[in-house]
Scaffold this motif. Structure first.
Motif, PDB file in Angstrom:
ATOM      1  N   GLY A 157       0.970  -1.298  -0.099  1.00 30.58           N
ATOM      2  CA  GLY A 157       0.188  -0.233  -0.017  1.00 30.58           C
ATOM      3  C   GLY A 157       0.928   1.109   0.022  1.00 30.58           C
ATOM      4  N   SER A 158       0.203   2.366   0.469  1.00 34.12           N
ATOM      5  CA  SER A 158       1.087   3.510   0.583  1.00 34.12           C
ATOM      6  C   SER A 158       2.365   3.454   1.120  1.00 34.12           C
ATOM      7  N   PHE A 159       2.444   2.848   2.071  1.00 34.62           N
ATOM      8  CA  PHE A 159       3.782   2.788   2.987  1.00 34.62           C
ATOM      9  C   PHE A 159       4.978   2.248   2.018  1.00 34.62           C
ATOM     10  N   MET A 173      -0.030  -6.068  -3.086  1.00 36.09           N
ATOM     11  CA  MET A 173       1.454  -6.242  -3.233  1.00 36.09           C
ATOM     12  C   MET A 173       2.241  -5.798  -4.535  1.00 36.09           C
ATOM     13  N   THR A 174       1.200  -6.372  -5.582  1.00 39.15           N
ATOM     14  CA  THR A 174       1.675  -6.135  -6.912  1.00 39.15           C
ATOM     15  C   THR A 174       1.343  -4.717  -7.338  1.00 39.15           C
ATOM     16  N   ARG A 175       0.260  -4.480  -7.141  1.00 40.59           N
ATOM     17  CA  ARG A 175      -0.281  -2.987  -7.412  1.00 40.59           C
ATOM     18  C   ARG A 175       0.825  -1.935  -6.734  1.00 40.59           C
ATOM     19  N   MET A 207       3.885  -2.567  -5.860  1.00 40.12           N
ATOM     20  CA  MET A 207       5.233  -2.471  -6.413  1.00 40.12           C
ATOM     21  C   MET A 207       5.088  -1.848  -7.937  1.00 40.12           C
ATOM     22  N   VAL A 208       4.136  -1.853  -8.632  1.00 40.35           N
ATOM     23  CA  VAL A 208       4.033  -1.193  -9.816  1.00 40.35           C
ATOM     24  C   VAL A 208       4.035   0.482  -9.787  1.00 40.35           C
ATOM     25  N   PHE A 209       3.306   0.705  -8.745  1.00 42.95           N
ATOM     26  CA  PHE A 209       3.292   2.264  -8.511  1.00 42.95           C
ATOM     27  C   PHE A 209       4.569   2.575  -7.958  1.00 42.95           C
ATOM     28  N   LYS A 210       5.176   1.858  -7.404  1.00 40.49           N
ATOM     29  CA  LYS A 210       6.664   2.247  -6.614  1.00 40.49           C
ATOM     30  C   LYS A 210       7.678   2.400  -7.653  1.00 40.49           C
ATOM     31  N   PHE A 211       7.420   1.495  -8.736  1.00 46.36           N
ATOM     32  CA  PHE A 211       8.337   1.656  -9.976  1.00 46.36           C
ATOM     33  C   PHE A 211       7.950   2.952 -10.819  1.00 46.36           C
ATOM     34  N   VAL A 212       6.755   3.184 -10.952  1.00 41.47           N
ATOM     35  CA  VAL A 212       6.283   4.322 -11.893  1.00 41.47           C
ATOM     36  C   VAL A 212       6.382   5.683 -10.955  1.00 41.47           C
ATOM     37  N   SER A 213       6.578   5.665  -9.851  1.00 46.26           N
ATOM     38  CA  SER A 213       7.060   6.577  -8.951  1.00 46.26           C
ATOM     39  C   SER A 213       8.302   7.409  -9.260  1.00 46.26           C
ATOM     40  N   SER A 214       9.136   6.310  -9.727  1.00 44.44           N
ATOM     41  CA  SER A 214      10.863   6.580 -10.111  1.00 44.44           C
ATOM     42  C   SER A 214      10.772   7.295 -11.458  1.00 44.44           C
ATOM     43  N   LEU A 215       9.908   7.182 -12.342  1.00 45.82           N
ATOM     44  CA  LEU A 215      10.005   7.712 -13.688  1.00 45.82           C
ATOM     45  C   LEU A 215      10.025   9.277 -13.575  1.00 45.82           C
ATOM     46  N   ASP A 216       9.138   9.718 -12.544  1.00 45.50           N
ATOM     47  CA  ASP A 216       9.145  11.184 -12.684  1.00 45.50           C
ATOM     48  C   ASP A 216       8.551  11.719 -11.142  1.00 45.50           C
ATOM     49  N   GLU A 217       9.145  12.638 -10.708  1.00 49.23           N
ATOM     50  CA  GLU A 217       8.784  12.928  -9.147  1.00 49.23           C
ATOM     51  C   GLU A 217       7.428  13.449  -9.031  1.00 49.23           C
ATOM     52  N   ARG A 218       7.008  13.959 -10.183  1.00 46.03           N
ATOM     53  CA  ARG A 218       5.721  15.016 -10.154  1.00 46.03           C
ATOM     54  C   ARG A 218       4.611  14.055  -9.834  1.00 46.03           C
ATOM     55  N   PHE A 219       4.679  12.789 -10.123  1.00 43.56           N
ATOM     56  CA  PHE A 219       3.858  11.836  -9.978  1.00 43.56           C
ATOM     57  C   PHE A 219       3.646  11.783  -8.359  1.00 43.56           C
ATOM     58  N   ARG A 220       4.597  11.765  -7.799  1.00 43.58           N
ATOM     59  CA  ARG A 220       4.494  11.171  -6.037  1.00 43.58           C
ATOM     60  C   ARG A 220       4.125  12.466  -5.424  1.00 43.58           C
ATOM     61  N   ILE A 221       4.482  13.762  -5.885  1.00 43.20           N
ATOM     62  CA  ILE A 221       4.287  14.964  -5.393  1.00 43.20           C
ATOM     63  C   ILE A 221       2.656  15.327  -5.564  1.00 43.20           C
ATOM     64  N   LEU A 222       2.433  15.260  -6.736  1.00 46.89           N
ATOM     65  CA  LEU A 222       1.020  15.395  -7.110  1.00 46.89           C
ATOM     66  C   LEU A 222      -0.052  14.359  -6.406  1.00 46.89           C
ATOM     67  N   SER A 223       0.576  13.056  -6.255  1.00 45.76           N
ATOM     68  CA  SER A 223      -0.574  12.166  -5.275  1.00 45.76           C
ATOM     69  C   SER A 223      -0.810  12.678  -3.984  1.00 45.76           C
ATOM     70  N   LEU A 274       3.637  -4.149 -18.120  1.00 46.97           N
ATOM     71  CA  LEU A 274       3.261  -5.414 -17.648  1.00 46.97           C
ATOM     72  C   LEU A 274       3.159  -6.441 -18.949  1.00 46.97           C
ATOM     73  N   LYS A 275       3.720  -6.238 -19.813  1.00 52.35           N
ATOM     74  CA  LYS A 275       3.683  -7.023 -21.214  1.00 52.35           C
ATOM     75  C   LYS A 275       4.284  -8.253 -21.038  1.00 52.35           C
ATOM     76  N   ASP A 276       5.373  -8.429 -19.867  1.00 56.89           N
ATOM     77  CA  ASP A 276       6.155  -9.612 -19.648  1.00 56.89           C
ATOM     78  C   ASP A 276       5.857 -10.193 -18.276  1.00 56.89           C
ATOM     79  N   GLY A 277       4.558  -9.615 -17.736  1.00 60.84           N
ATOM     80  CA  GLY A 277       4.206 -10.397 -16.447  1.00 60.84           C
ATOM     81  C   GLY A 277       3.960  -9.093 -15.393  1.00 60.84           C
ATOM     82  N   SER A 278       3.545  -9.638 -14.370  1.00 62.45           N
ATOM     83  CA  SER A 278       3.373  -8.762 -13.282  1.00 62.45           C
ATOM     84  C   SER A 278       4.217  -8.873 -11.991  1.00 62.45           C
ATOM     85  N   ASP A 279       5.314  -9.868 -12.359  1.00 59.65           N
ATOM     86  CA  ASP A 279       6.315 -10.175 -11.258  1.00 59.65           C
ATOM     87  C   ASP A 279       7.190  -8.966 -11.366  1.00 59.65           C
TER      88      ASP A 279
END
Length: 474
Positions: free
Chosen positions: A19-21, A106-108, A110-126, A174-179
């Motif tokens: 989750g958010s933590f 847990m998978t969701r 993990m995905v958002f954690k990786f996405v937030s590393s692409l652009d810091e504006r995503f985390r701040i806007l969230s 997610l094209k190669d899987g959600s792991d």
């Protein structure tokens, strides 16, 4: 506690946070999401009956600790879609949501954690949107408003649909899987993906509010935000059309915002309208930046940094019953004064004139607040409480009378930046959803071309979101 209850089988069970933590998107009042896992598999192989059995065993131990004063608010919810037990640590006030084998959650995360590393504006806007939603009481799935996952998904969707886009479609991740290994490998292909977009966080916040306000009447007709496709789509769910639709990018048959009720959707729309009015007042110079921040995000109170224990279960029901009894008794005390004839010399009227009946109204109605709206001249005007109950025909969108101020002259670079023309117009042949353009904060914000969920691609002007080029991939 888990080892004491279930023993130790090759290091299992283990308790893992998600989750958010783990996404680094938590606030001081965020819940701590925990999952009791019995396997290392990335997929959920545990059936529902076993999950309920585990939840009941954990609840039994928590109840005994609650009697000792260690915890409070223990509440198992085995009938929920995901069986869960809520508990609050009495010393810190931190609330925990304990689930079993919640691998999707847990998978969701993990995905958002990786996405937030692409652009810091995503985390701040969230952060900004979550705090705005909490201050205005529209961030609670228990109260049938927006959940945190739906808010974060809407923020990601907004960044996906900017021009140029800031985040890629999740289908590419997610094209190669959600792991974790596959998602991390694909994330590396999109490093610097949104660097050509120079919008500030303030501009993105304003354009997000304007976008959500402009499509308000389309949710009830099947409009859905899809992170998987990074575009608007048309979608119906098992229970019909949702009041707010945000597609789950892992299980596309599920709606992140399924808990939002119809009355609560009206409340969300009113909050969006108030937000637009406050931003317009700031642009016109009627309020300063400090007052704007207080209206949007409230004032930080050091005494409320940690969530306080809330009454749950039987105690909450007793409290509700007590309040209903008080209301019933107060209504019985309301009296109606019988009309009587006033003497002509006192009423100043002809004999036989009957004075109007004096009826005591309910004290609940008499204490309704007035609403303040901004006129075309930018001045605040007080309106009586009953004015807010005006309802327009239901086809307009949840029966709301949206009052958005006329567009002010564009100030150029600064807080608002350029107008939110981020979504291409659908072609005239698109008849799946009627294009509705409502006046937003910065003028009209057209809706993207709509794609039906049966896989049929409807015509549109061009690709909504370009995929990474070969040079970036290499």
């Amino acid at each position: 506690m888990s080892a004491k209850i279930f023993g130790n089988d090759n290091g299992f069970p283990v308790v893992q946070a998600f989750g958010s933590f783990t996404m680094d998107l938590f606030t001081p009042k965020s819940d701590l999401d925990l999952s009791v896992n019995f396997t290392a598999e990335t997929e959920d192989l545990c059936d529902r009956k076993k999950k309920i059995k585990v939840i009941r065993k954990i609840s039994k131990v928590l109840y005994s600790l609650q009697r000792d004063g260690i915890y409070c608010g223990v509440l198992p919810l085995v009938s929920a879609r995901v069986p869960i037990v809520n508990v609050i640590d009495r010393e810190t006030g931190i609330e925990c949501d304990i689930t079993v084998e919640n691998k999707d959650g847990m998978t969701r995360s993990m995905v958002f954690k990786f996405v937030s590393s692409l652009d810091e504006r995503f985390r701040i806007l969230s952060y900004l949107v979550k705090i705005w939603a909490k201050i205005h009481d529209v961030n609670s799935s228990r109260e049938q408003t927006m959940s945190s996952i739906s808010i974060i998904s809407l923020v990601a969707f907004h960044l996906q649909t900017r021009h140029p886009p800031i985040l890629p479609p999740f289908s590419a991740l997610l094209k190669d899987g959600s792991d974790s290994a596959s998602v991390e490998k694909n994330i590396l292909l999109f490093k610097g993906f949104g660097s050509t977009n120079k919008e500030s966080v303030a501009e993105l916040f304003v354009s997000l509010m304007s976008k959500l306000l402009s499509v308000e009447s389309l949710w009830e007709h099947g409009l859905c935000a899809s992170n998987f496709e990074a575009s608007w789509i048309s979608k119906t769910w098992r229970k019909g059309v949702g009041n707010l639709s945000v597609e789950d990018f892992l299980d596309r048959s599920q709606n992140f915002a399924r808990a939002v009720g119809k009355a609560q959707m009206q409340k969300i729309c009113r909050c969006l309208t108030d937000c637009a009015s406050n931003l317009t007042e700031f642009v016109r110079g009627n309020i300063d930046a400090t007052k704007l921040k207080n209206r949007l995000f409230g004032r930080l109170n050091p005494d409320n940094l940690v969530s306080k224990p809330r009454l749950r279960g039987v105690k909450r029901k007793r409290k509700l019953k007590h309040s209903l009894e008080i209301r019933y008794k107060s209504q019985k005390r309301i009296k109606h004064v019988v009309p009587h004839e006033e003497p002509a010399h006192r009423a100043g009227a002809a004999p036989g004139t009957v004075a109007p009946a004096m009826v005591l109204a309910s004290p609940v109605l008499l204490q309704q607040p007035t609403q303040t709206w901004c006129s075309n001249s930018g001045q605040s005007v007080g309106k009586p409480w009953w004015w807010s109950l005006f309802v327009v025909p239901s086809g307009f969108g949840y029966g709301l009378s949206v009052r958005v101020l006329p567009r002010a002259p564009h100030p150029g670079p600064g807080l608002l930046g350029r107008a939110p023309g981020d979504l291409p117009r659908p072609n005239s042949g698109t008849k799946l959803l009627k294009q509705v353009q409502l006046p937003g904060l910065l003028g009209r914000a057209p809706v993207d071309s709509i794609r039906s969920n049966d896989g049929i691609q409807l015509p549109k002007q061009g690709p909504l979101l370009p995929m990474p080029c070969q040079e970036q991939t290499e």
